[in-house]
Design a protein around this motif. Structure first.
Motif, PDB file in Angstrom:
ATOM      1  N   GLN A 166      19.489  -1.513   2.885  1.00 22.73           N
ATOM      2  CA  GLN A 166      17.870  -1.600   2.655  1.00 22.73           C
ATOM      3  C   GLN A 166      17.105  -1.787   2.954  1.00 22.73           C
TER       4      GLN A 166
ATOM      5  N   THR B 253      12.242  -1.770   4.217  1.00 20.77           N
ATOM      6  CA  THR B 253      10.974  -0.647   3.125  1.00 20.77           C
ATOM      7  C   THR B 253      10.065  -1.170   4.923  1.00 20.77           C
ATOM      8  N   ILE B 254       9.503   0.513   4.494  1.00 22.88           N
ATOM      9  CA  ILE B 254       8.513   0.457   5.828  1.00 22.88           C
ATOM     10  C   ILE B 254       7.641  -0.783   5.860  1.00 22.88           C
ATOM     11  N   GLU B 255       7.432  -0.877   4.702  1.00 22.81           N
ATOM     12  CA  GLU B 255       6.198  -2.117   4.360  1.00 22.81           C
ATOM     13  C   GLU B 255       6.893  -3.097   4.781  1.00 22.81           C
ATOM     14  N   HIS B 256       8.639  -3.850   4.645  1.00 22.27           N
ATOM     15  CA  HIS B 256       8.842  -5.168   4.989  1.00 22.27           C
ATOM     16  C   HIS B 256       9.220  -4.678   6.483  1.00 22.27           C
TER      17      HIS B 256
ATOM     18  N   ARG C 160       9.973   9.026  -2.945  1.00 17.05           N
ATOM     19  CA  ARG C 160       8.843   7.648  -3.151  1.00 17.05           C
ATOM     20  C   ARG C 160      10.129   6.770  -3.976  1.00 17.05           C
ATOM     21  N   GLY C 161      10.275   5.431  -3.590  1.00 13.75           N
ATOM     22  CA  GLY C 161      10.367   4.576  -4.608  1.00 13.75           C
ATOM     23  C   GLY C 161      12.306   4.244  -3.880  1.00 13.75           C
ATOM     24  N   ASN C 162      12.165   5.008  -2.910  1.00 16.35           N
ATOM     25  CA  ASN C 162      13.691   5.423  -2.391  1.00 16.35           C
ATOM     26  C   ASN C 162      13.962   4.588  -0.944  1.00 16.35           C
ATOM     27  N   TYR C 163      14.797   4.044  -0.947  1.00 16.66           N
ATOM     28  CA  TYR C 163      15.292   2.008   0.187  1.00 16.66           C
ATOM     29  C   TYR C 163      15.664   3.611   1.579  1.00 16.66           C
ATOM     30  N   SER C 164      15.427   3.422   2.645  1.00 18.49           N
ATOM     31  CA  SER C 164      16.131   3.913   4.041  1.00 18.49           C
ATOM     32  C   SER C 164      17.304   2.580   4.803  1.00 18.49           C
TER      33      SER C 164
ATOM     34  N   GLY D  53      14.879   6.846   3.723  1.00 23.88           N
ATOM     35  CA  GLY D  53      14.922   7.047   2.639  1.00 23.88           C
ATOM     36  C   GLY D  53      14.489   8.504   2.350  1.00 23.88           C
TER      37      GLY D  53
END
Length: 589
Positions: free
Chosen positions: A26, A28-31, A64-68, A61
């Motif tokens: 899992q 996030t785009i930010e990471h 909102r709030g759902n991981y890719s 994902g």
């Protein structure tokens, strides 16, 4: 510019993601934006490219709030090797070398990439290049050091200067005689206080200018202007007289039978009278510098060379970003073919040449401690026993040393020594159980340092290790009381020996006290005035002074190894055992 490979390698190497093959993680785009050093918008573009080329599987994902989730479809090592090979195939040698030094990888893969890189080193024949030139490419495991003849202090740089520049005369180690070079003949007065050198006509510098006596005079004066560490050797020269463009006379304060040695050594390379040390080095040698930066130095054959033009047209020496292998490589496989390590030895020959000089230990007498006492140094003599060193560690340590000269060491009656004797001597010193620091070159001398540490522990002596990896600064200052170093002498061993004792910039002078240096100054003052036999006897006395006082402990003589392709011909060793590039030629299939 970043490529699809570098994006993948950044993702696969990120410790927080801990990605593994075919195991969804899992994210996030930010990471991912932080890892890839780009905007969130570009993250999606990069991931899409990676997915198109089957590097990863991406499941975005929803909401909102759902991981890719991100899944690696290829292994880190596989992609790294693929990227490395592609760089080599595209001729991007610099980028390939930087990749080895900048990416963390296991030793097995690093060795594999190094073998592949060495397969790309070597000869590019005229059948493979549109220019019709023969090019030899070499690797060095450290950055290029000082190329100024007034201050050069490392063996490879000294050797390289000899390929780019010339001296008035040259020393022939095989016949122990001097041969004409920039001077075609010379003469001296009966009292050896007046020397005249007659210069060749028609010698050009690499920039096309003619060499004259003014350049010779300026080259000598430059040593004094730069306060060269070797000024002691030229102190007897009172003044010079220029007798026309092609004749120069040296008037000395006192007799000097050693002067020919001084005018054949690298310090007395002849440079243009207006030489600018901030500009590219210009000489009269068989090769000239055409490019020089932190990654590579490129040499081209000098068509205007007064001697025999080199057979090679180009020599490219690439510098690795960090130390890897210690051997020297002059390999010549097909330039555009990648050979795997298993086949890399098929067309290679190995040549070995024992080098003059030895590995040794000395003591930093500018630091307080028990090493100032003779019993302690005698204990260290037993711990650092040359015979045991060679027997235990082997490799390129070929014979035990009691001198810098192998033939003197060979005459020694070697026998085993007991650590119990060292323990008794240690008890006679003021050693109180404190740890003592040992300075040594990382990788190169690590096994010796660890071996010393282990042997010392058997008698209660604590040694801590201080490795340094600065392969350019050979005389790196250290506060350690124990210092491991190696001295490689010139083919002109008399010059090499006296240079060791009198050079103000080497490790010996760095760590000895003024009182010890004064003892050698007094002993060696008459050295230049003596005939050959007297000089040899004096150098033997100087080494005896080292052994008697334990100021320096000789360790072992070293063997140098080079790897060469069987198509190389004209192999002749130059200074310090390196191959003379000007004599090499390639037999094309």
């Amino acid at each position: 510019m970043d490529t699809i490979y570098t994006h993948f390698l950044r993702l696969a190497a990120d410790e927080q993601l801990s990605l593994k093959m075919k195991e969804p993680v899992q994210v996030t785009i930010e990471h991912l934006s932080s890892i890839l050093c780009c905007t969130p918008r570009n993250v999606k573009f990069i991931v899409r490219k990676l997915e198109e080329q089957r590097f990863v599987h991406w499941k975005p994902g929803r909401g909102r709030g759902n991981y890719s989730t991100l899944t690696l479809l290829r292994g880190f090592n596989d992609v790294l090797e693929m990227h490395f090979s592609e760089l080599l195939c595209k001729g991007k040698l610099k980028e390939a070398i930087e990749l080895i030094g900048s990416v963390r990888m296991d030793d097995v893969l690093r060795d594999k990439l190094m073998h592949t890189l060495h397969q790309q080193m070597g000869f590019r024949s005229h059948t493979e290049t549109a220019s019709g030139q023969d090019t030899l490419r070499m690797l060095r495991s450290r950055q290029l050091g000082d190329l100024d003849p007034a201050s050069v202090y490392t063996a490879f740089e000294t050797y390289l200067l000899g390929q780019i520049c010339n001296t008035l005369i040259s020393y022939d180690a095989h016949t122990d005689s001097f041969l004409p070079a920039l001077a075609h003949t010379w003469e001296s007065s009966n009292d050896h206080r007046e020397w005249i050198f007659y210069l060749r006509k028609g010698v050009r510098f690499h920039d096309g200018r003619w060499m004259t006596a003014q350049d010779v005079q300026a080259s000598l004066n430059r040593l004094f202007e730069m306060n060269s560490s070797s000024l002691w050797f030229y102190r007897d020269i009172e003044h010079t007289d220029i007798i026309g463009d092609y004749c120069i006379r040296f008037i000395l304060r006192r007799s000097n039978r050693f002067l020919l040695h001084l005018f054949s050594c690298i310090r007395m390379i002849v440079l243009p009278a207006d030489h600018d040390q901030n500009q590219t080095l210009i000489g009269t040698g068989p090769f000239q510098i055409t490019e020089k930066n932190e990654d590579v130095i490129k040499l081209s054959a000098f068509d205007g060379y007064y001697g025999i033009r080199p057979h090679l047209d180009q020599v490219h020496i690439w510098f690795l970003p960090e130390p890897t292998l210690n051997d020297r490589y002059y390999e010549l496989p097909g330039t555009y073919q990648l050979s795997m390590p298993g086949n890399s030895q098929e067309k290679l020959n190995f040549i070995d040449y024992p080098s003059l000089g030895c590995q040794y230990m000395l003591f930093n007498f500018h630091m307080e401690g028990c090493h100032h006492q003779l019993p302690f140094r005698q204990a260290m003599r037993i711990i650092y026993d040359p015979l045991t060193l060679v027997n235990d560690l082997g490799k390129n340590r070929i014979t035990p040393a009691c001198s810098f000269l192998p033939w003197r060491s060979a005459a020694e009656n070697w026998s085993s020594v007991s650590l119990e004797d060292a323990k008794s001597l240690l008890e006679q010193s003021d050693y109180q159980g404190e740890p003592l620091l040992l300075s040594y070159k990382k990788n190169k001398d690590s096994d010796v340092a660890e071996w010393l540490q282990q042997r010392a522990s058997h008698i209660g002596l604590k040694i801590e290790l201080e490795p340094f990896d600065d392969y350019v600064d050979v005389v790196k200052k250290s506060t350690a009381p124990l210092i491991l170093r190696e001295e490689i002498l010139e083919d002109d061993w008399q010059y090499g020996m006296i240079h060791f004792f009198k050079n103000q910039a080497n490790s010996f002078h760095e760590y000895m006290t003024p009182e010890i240096q004064s003892a050698f100054d007094d002993l060696l003052d008459v050295f230049p005035q003596l005939p050959d036999s007297g000089r040899m006897e004096l150098l033997e006395q100087a080494e005896g002074l080292l052994r008697e006082n334990g100021w320096l402990l000789h360790g072992c003589h070293m063997n140098r190894k080079s790897e060469l392709h069987q198509s190389i011909y004209g192999m002749q060793t130059s200074e310090f055992g390196f191959l003379d590039l000007s004599k090499l030629w390639i037999k094309n299939p």
